[in-house]
Design an enzyme around this catalytic site. Structure first.
Site, PDB file in Angstrom:
ATOM      1  N   CYS A  12      -0.193  -4.300  -9.049  1.00 56.52           N
ATOM      2  CA  CYS A  12       0.546  -5.493  -9.425  1.00 56.52           C
ATOM      3  C   CYS A  12      -0.342  -6.715  -9.198  1.00 56.52           C
ATOM      4  O   CYS A  12      -1.433  -6.615  -8.630  1.00 56.52           O
ATOM      5  CB  CYS A  12       1.836  -5.618  -8.616  1.00 56.52           C
ATOM      6  SG  CYS A  12       1.574  -5.990  -6.870  1.00 56.52           S
ATOM      7  N   HIS A  43      -1.052  -0.288   0.954  1.00 55.27           N
ATOM      8  CA  HIS A  43      -0.646   1.014   1.466  1.00 55.27           C
ATOM      9  C   HIS A  43      -1.116   2.128   0.539  1.00 55.27           C
ATOM     10  O   HIS A  43      -0.313   2.796  -0.121  1.00 55.27           O
ATOM     11  CB  HIS A  43       0.876   1.062   1.646  1.00 55.27           C
ATOM     12  CG  HIS A  43       1.361   0.171   2.741  1.00 55.27           C
ATOM     13  ND1 HIS A  43       2.558  -0.502   2.706  1.00 55.27           N
ATOM     14  CD2 HIS A  43       0.790  -0.177   3.925  1.00 55.27           C
ATOM     15  CE1 HIS A  43       2.711  -1.206   3.808  1.00 55.27           C
ATOM     16  NE2 HIS A  43       1.658  -1.029   4.555  1.00 55.27           N
ATOM     17  N   GLU A 127       5.728  -6.897   5.244  1.00 55.39           N
ATOM     18  CA  GLU A 127       6.225  -8.108   4.592  1.00 55.39           C
ATOM     19  C   GLU A 127       7.451  -8.661   5.302  1.00 55.39           C
ATOM     20  O   GLU A 127       7.561  -9.876   5.524  1.00 55.39           O
ATOM     21  CB  GLU A 127       6.566  -7.816   3.130  1.00 55.39           C
ATOM     22  CG  GLU A 127       7.093  -9.034   2.387  1.00 55.39           C
ATOM     23  CD  GLU A 127       7.589  -8.711   0.984  1.00 55.39           C
ATOM     24  OE1 GLU A 127       8.542  -9.380   0.533  1.00 55.39           O
ATOM     25  OE2 GLU A 127       7.026  -7.798   0.346  1.00 55.39           O
TER      26      GLU A 127
END
Length: 443
Positions: A12, A43, A127
């Site tokens: 992304c 990750h 996050e």
């Protein structure tokens, strides 16, 4: 076997941006300085292994951060963590995803107005931990609908979501939280690429017999894709690499869908697709594959580029009203062939990441291709010089200037020929992430 690849599969924007920032920091660092990431950059074990090999390590409790650069990963960190890194003398490069930054700013703004914050996300995820740091101690995490009932009394509530959260869960959570806390403000904070990826996966599940999800098992958005596929009743296989694919389990399916998490590089998706696509083909498809192999050889060896250069030279002569000469076509073909081949070795790491099949092709016969590249450059230069000094200097001088002062290609050439190929640590192009592979035509 028919294979369909989700258009949204692969890196992304936030992950691609973080990789670019890290590699830029590595390229621009001072001599003797170190570059670290505060926690795993993404990750994905294979990408992290790639970075480790290039001396890009993760900060730990005993790391000396003086004279170093620390890259904050796409997930972001708490304000106190950033201040701690800076206090240790490190230069900070912020690679926090812009979407995450927006959520941070929302929480910070409403926390200053006395709001409590409810984050719909995975408790303990990097996050979410970072977002809680902006809530001034009044942050709460909701992982599922049942968690809402356990929330304490609150007057004013700000509702946000982890950027990779399931959009349908978030909508249901908002309705329930607002029912319980009427004085609430909610914000759509899920990354658009996330819900587009999720929606595409749902639609893809309806048209295939089974799904393969490629990505790290520690990636929240990847495991969420697995859950979504399974919720559609579609047999789903979660793999990190192509080596984990069990073709025997796939033989009962005619159509396979492939998607990947936001932290999965394009080259890994390609390897999975190639392995599945070439399995269980009929006689007609074998002919197609054989034909494709011939074209792949012409393309991979840069022969087609050389032929194209010769054709272009011939066509230009005709258009200019000049009698075409075979020798000029040969010069153009040899020169373009040599530059294309040698350029592969100048950008070897980038090619390995973006075009694994081509990299493997060159790896098998790298000495041969280096020799052919050098011979092509030498012959084209000699022929050009023989037919006119002006032709030689106008055409070849700029190339040799770049050759010896810019790309340092000659170092790679001698490394390959001598058998001591020690690649430069950080010569990786920003094409590392590349665009997603897009929908593939079924075979």
């Amino acid at each position: 076997m028919k294979v369909f690849v989700a258009k949204t599969a692969g890196f992304c924007m936030g992950v691609r941006r973080a990789m670019d920032i890290l590699l830029d920091a590595a390229n621009e660092k001072n001599i003797g300085a170190k570059v670290y990431t505060d926690g795993p950059l993404i990750h994905n074990p294979q990408v992290l292994e790639y970075l480790e090999k290039r001396d890009l390590h993760i900060v730990n409790d005993v790391t000396d951060l003086s004279n170093s650069t620390v890259v904050i990963r796409a997930h972001g960190v708490t304000p106190s963590r950033r201040a701690e890194i800076e206090s240790k003398g490190a230069k900070v490069c912020d690679a926090t995803c812009p979407h995450v930054m927006r959520v941070q700013s929302i929480i910070k703004k409403y926390a200053a107005q006395g709001y409590s914050t409810i984050i719909v996300g995975d408790n303990g995820h990097a996050e979410v931990v970072g977002l809680l740091g902006y809530a001034e101690g009044r942050g709460h995490v909701v992982e599922n609908m049942e968690n809402i009932e356990l929330l304490p009394p609150m007057d004013k509530v700000c509702i946000v979501a982890q950027t990779t959260q399931d959009r349908h869960l978030f909508k249901r959570a908002i309705d329930e939280i607002k029912r319980r806390y009427p004085n609430s403000e909610s914000f759509e904070t899920i990354c658009s690429s996330t819900y587009k990826r999720q929606d595409e996966v749902v639609n893809l599940c309806k048209s295939v017999d089974a799904m393969i999800v490629v990505g790290g098992r520690g990636s929240a958005n990847t495991t969420r894709l697995v859950t979504i596929c399974e919720s559609q009743g579609t047999p789903t296989f979660h793999v990190e690499t192509d080596s984990e694919i069990d073709l025997n389990k796939l033989k009962v399916f005619n159509t396979i869908g492939v998607t990947a998490g936001a932290s999965t590089p394009n080259w890994m998706i390609k390897r999975v697709v190639d392995k599945v696509r070439t399995y269980k083909v009929n006689k007609y498809q074998k002919i197609l594959f054989a034909t494709k192999s011939i074209f792949n050889f012409l393309i991979g060896s840069c022969t087609y580029v050389a032929l194209g250069a010769a054709s272009m030279s011939y066509s230009c002569a005709l258009l200019l009203g000049v009698q075409p000469r075979l020798i000029f076509c040969i010069i153009a073909a040899l020169f373009i062939f040599s530059m294309q081949v040698l350029n592969h070795f100048a950008n070897k790491e980038s090619v390995a990441l973006n075009e694994p099949a081509r990299a493997k092709f060159y790896e098998k016969k790298q000495v041969l291709f280096v020799i052919l590249g050098i011979l092509g450059a030498a012959l084209s230069s000699i022929l050009g010089l023989y037919h006119g000094k002006s032709i030689f200097f106008v055409f070849f001088s700029p190339v040799f200037l770049v050759f010896f002062t810019g790309c340092k290609l000659y170092q790679r050439v001698f490394q390959v020929l001598s058998g001591t190929e020690a690649l430069s640590k950080y010569r990786v192009q920003k094409k590392f992430s590349t665009a997603s592979p897009g929908q593939q035509a079924p075979l």
